[in-house]
Design a protein around this motif. Structure first.
Motif, PDB file in Angstrom:
ATOM      1  N   UNK A  26      82.547  -9.114 -24.806  1.00 13.86           N
ATOM      2  CA  UNK A  26      81.150  -9.412 -24.467  1.00 13.86           C
ATOM      3  C   UNK A  26      80.532  -8.393 -23.521  1.00 13.86           C
ATOM      4  N   UNK A  27      81.192  -7.247 -23.362  1.00 14.91           N
ATOM      5  CA  UNK A  27      80.640  -6.221 -22.476  1.00 14.91           C
ATOM      6  C   UNK A  27      81.134  -4.848 -22.907  1.00 14.91           C
ATOM      7  N   UNK A  28      80.226  -4.042 -23.456  1.00 16.65           N
ATOM      8  CA  UNK A  28      80.598  -2.717 -23.969  1.00 16.65           C
ATOM      9  C   UNK A  28      80.483  -1.633 -22.904  1.00 16.65           C
ATOM     10  N   UNK A  29      80.372  -2.041 -21.624  1.00 16.71           N
ATOM     11  CA  UNK A  29      80.216  -1.059 -20.556  1.00 16.71           C
ATOM     12  C   UNK A  29      78.755  -0.674 -20.391  1.00 16.71           C
ATOM     13  N   UNK A  30      78.510   0.447 -19.712  1.00 12.29           N
ATOM     14  CA  UNK A  30      77.126   0.903 -19.524  1.00 12.29           C
ATOM     15  C   UNK A  30      76.990   2.384 -19.873  1.00 12.29           C
ATOM     16  N   UNK A  31      77.920   2.886 -20.673  1.00  7.76           N
ATOM     17  CA  UNK A  31      77.849   4.301 -21.045  1.00  7.76           C
ATOM     18  C   UNK A  31      77.405   4.421 -22.499  1.00  7.76           C
ATOM     19  N   UNK A  32      77.829   5.470 -23.179  1.00  8.41           N
ATOM     20  CA  UNK A  32      77.330   5.755 -24.523  1.00  8.41           C
ATOM     21  C   UNK A  32      77.637   4.674 -25.550  1.00  8.41           C
ATOM     22  N   UNK A  33      78.785   4.028 -25.422  1.00  2.11           N
ATOM     23  CA  UNK A  33      79.137   3.016 -26.413  1.00  2.11           C
ATOM     24  C   UNK A  33      78.148   1.851 -26.359  1.00  2.11           C
ATOM     25  N   UNK A  34      77.903   1.364 -25.152  1.00  3.47           N
ATOM     26  CA  UNK A  34      76.900   0.318 -24.979  1.00  3.47           C
ATOM     27  C   UNK A  34      75.527   0.796 -25.459  1.00  3.47           C
ATOM     28  N   UNK A  35      75.157   2.011 -25.083  1.00  3.89           N
ATOM     29  CA  UNK A  35      73.851   2.557 -25.474  1.00  3.89           C
ATOM     30  C   UNK A  35      73.713   2.622 -26.980  1.00  3.89           C
ATOM     31  N   UNK A  36      74.773   3.019 -27.659  1.00  2.38           N
ATOM     32  CA  UNK A  36      74.716   3.143 -29.116  1.00  2.38           C
ATOM     33  C   UNK A  36      74.495   1.785 -29.767  1.00  2.38           C
ATOM     34  N   UNK A  37      75.206   0.761 -29.297  1.00  2.97           N
ATOM     35  CA  UNK A  37      75.010  -0.574 -29.858  1.00  2.97           C
ATOM     36  C   UNK A  37      73.592  -1.068 -29.585  1.00  2.97           C
ATOM     37  N   UNK A  38      73.136  -0.911 -28.356  1.00  7.83           N
ATOM     38  CA  UNK A  38      71.795  -1.380 -27.998  1.00  7.83           C
ATOM     39  C   UNK A  38      70.717  -0.638 -28.794  1.00  7.83           C
ATOM     40  N   UNK A  39      70.781   0.682 -28.769  1.00  5.91           N
ATOM     41  CA  UNK A  39      69.738   1.484 -29.418  1.00  5.91           C
ATOM     42  C   UNK A  39      69.746   1.318 -30.930  1.00  5.91           C
ATOM     43  N   UNK A  40      70.927   1.139 -31.498  1.00  7.34           N
ATOM     44  CA  UNK A  40      71.023   0.957 -32.942  1.00  7.34           C
ATOM     45  C   UNK A  40      70.233  -0.277 -33.375  1.00  7.34           C
ATOM     46  N   UNK A  41      70.435  -1.370 -32.672  1.00  8.60           N
ATOM     47  CA  UNK A  41      69.718  -2.581 -33.039  1.00  8.60           C
ATOM     48  C   UNK A  41      68.233  -2.483 -32.670  1.00  8.60           C
ATOM     49  N   UNK A  42      67.955  -1.837 -31.541  1.00 12.99           N
ATOM     50  CA  UNK A  42      66.557  -1.691 -31.112  1.00 12.99           C
ATOM     51  C   UNK A  42      65.753  -0.873 -32.129  1.00 12.99           C
ATOM     52  N   UNK A  43      66.276   0.274 -32.522  1.00 12.27           N
ATOM     53  CA  UNK A  43      65.553   1.116 -33.480  1.00 12.27           C
ATOM     54  C   UNK A  43      65.389   0.422 -34.827  1.00 12.27           C
ATOM     55  N   UNK A  44      66.406  -0.289 -35.256  1.00 11.81           N
ATOM     56  CA  UNK A  44      66.303  -1.012 -36.527  1.00 11.81           C
ATOM     57  C   UNK A  44      65.165  -2.020 -36.484  1.00 11.81           C
ATOM     58  N   UNK A  45      65.070  -2.740 -35.378  1.00 13.56           N
ATOM     59  CA  UNK A  45      64.004  -3.740 -35.262  1.00 13.56           C
ATOM     60  C   UNK A  45      62.627  -3.086 -35.136  1.00 13.56           C
ATOM     61  N   UNK A  46      62.534  -2.036 -34.333  1.00 12.13           N
ATOM     62  CA  UNK A  46      61.248  -1.375 -34.123  1.00 12.13           C
ATOM     63  C   UNK A  46      60.718  -0.722 -35.407  1.00 12.13           C
ATOM     64  N   UNK A  47      61.647  -0.226 -36.245  1.00 10.88           N
ATOM     65  CA  UNK A  47      61.250   0.434 -37.490  1.00 10.88           C
ATOM     66  C   UNK A  47      61.164  -0.538 -38.662  1.00 10.88           C
ATOM     67  N   UNK A  48      61.474  -1.805 -38.413  1.00  2.22           N
ATOM     68  CA  UNK A  48      61.434  -2.795 -39.479  1.00  2.22           C
ATOM     69  C   UNK A  48      62.519  -2.582 -40.519  1.00  2.22           C
ATOM     70  N   UNK A  49      63.662  -2.065 -40.100  1.00  2.00           N
ATOM     71  CA  UNK A  49      64.778  -1.829 -41.007  1.00  2.00           C
ATOM     72  C   UNK A  49      65.693  -3.047 -41.059  1.00  2.00           C
ATOM     73  N   UNK A  50      66.506  -3.097 -42.111  1.00  2.00           N
ATOM     74  CA  UNK A  50      67.407  -4.235 -42.279  1.00  2.00           C
ATOM     75  C   UNK A  50      68.775  -4.006 -41.648  1.00  2.00           C
ATOM     76  N   UNK A  51      69.024  -2.816 -41.131  1.00  2.00           N
ATOM     77  CA  UNK A  51      70.345  -2.444 -40.620  1.00  2.00           C
ATOM     78  C   UNK A  51      70.821  -3.379 -39.518  1.00  2.00           C
ATOM     79  N   UNK A  52      72.038  -3.892 -39.689  1.00  2.00           N
ATOM     80  CA  UNK A  52      72.692  -4.706 -38.662  1.00  2.00           C
ATOM     81  C   UNK A  52      73.848  -3.897 -38.085  1.00  2.00           C
ATOM     82  N   UNK A  53      73.996  -3.960 -36.780  1.00  2.00           N
ATOM     83  CA  UNK A  53      74.922  -3.059 -36.091  1.00  2.00           C
ATOM     84  C   UNK A  53      76.142  -3.763 -35.512  1.00  2.00           C
ATOM     85  N   UNK A  54      77.254  -3.027 -35.545  1.00  2.00           N
ATOM     86  CA  UNK A  54      78.525  -3.463 -34.978  1.00  2.00           C
ATOM     87  C   UNK A  54      79.065  -2.305 -34.151  1.00  2.00           C
ATOM     88  N   UNK A  55      79.691  -2.615 -33.028  1.00  2.00           N
ATOM     89  CA  UNK A  55      80.387  -1.559 -32.287  1.00  2.00           C
ATOM     90  C   UNK A  55      81.839  -1.958 -32.127  1.00  2.00           C
TER      91      UNK A  55
END
Length: 194
Positions: A124-153
């Motif tokens: 329940x905690x991916x840290x606060x470095x790139x791994x966490x950022x990648x999971x967060x940004x992946x889902x954020x960009x998908x939602x902002x762009x209206x994409x269907x992509x679901x993310x897993x880290x």
């Protein structure tokens, strides 16, 4: 056909290899399943990774499976939450949500891994470095762009060769086991989605 973006990171700091990228190389050497896999190796640099990730997600994949190396971990960690937080305490996206929860069935993925004899857990905690950022940004960009992509880290342990080379008393997992885990998670996501 289910389309999957599979990402990993380049080597960094003391590590001449990155277990995440080694797992991707191994996976692509034998995988012949029904998924359409696109691979990427991201730099260990937030700004460059952020730009490449945003560009990649424009392709509207069904899933994005992101991999990262986790020195010292004895098992694979399926990360459930990406926080809007950098290592310096600042937000990744100034006006973004506090966090994104992975919109996939991680417990089904966990069950598949454990049934195959691969040590894993939901984290329940991916840290606060790139791994966490990648999971967060992946889902954020998908939602902002209206994409269907679901993310897993997926955080992966070091490989035995990495541990031996550094003469460390640390946990490790073989690259073939890690690449088998990638296949199980990817196939499981696709099956669950069918």
């Amino acid at each position: 056909m289910t389309r999957v973006l599979l990402t990993a990171f380049e080597p960094y700091d003391r590590w001449d290899d990155n277990s995440s990228w080694l797992a991707v190389i191994d996976f692509t050497s034998w995988y012949e399943g029904n998924l359409e896999i696109t691979t990427r190796r991201y730099p260990v640099d937030l700004g460059r990774t952020q730009r490449q990730l945003e560009l990649d997600l424009q392709q509207d994949f069904d899933f994005a499976i992101h991999l990262g190396q986790s020195p010292g971990s004895p098992l694979i960690k399926l990360e459930s939450v990406g926080l809007n937080l950098r290592t310096d305490g600042e937000p990744l996206i100034s006006d973004g949500p506090t966090a994104y929860r992975s919109p996939t069935d991680l417990h089904d993925c966990l069950g598949r891994l454990l049934e195959a004899g691969i040590p894993a857990e939901v984290s329940h905690h991916a840290g606060t470095y790139l791994c966490n950022a990648t999971l967060y940004l992946s889902q954020h960009y998908s939602e902002m762009m209206g994409r269907k992509t679901r993310s897993v880290f997926m955080h992966l342990p070091l490989t035995p060769a990495q541990v031996a080379r550094e003469r460390l008393a640390m946990s490790s997992m073989s690259t073939p086991m890690q690449s088998a885990a990638i296949a199980l998670v990817a196939e499981g996501l696709a099956a669950h989605d069918a």
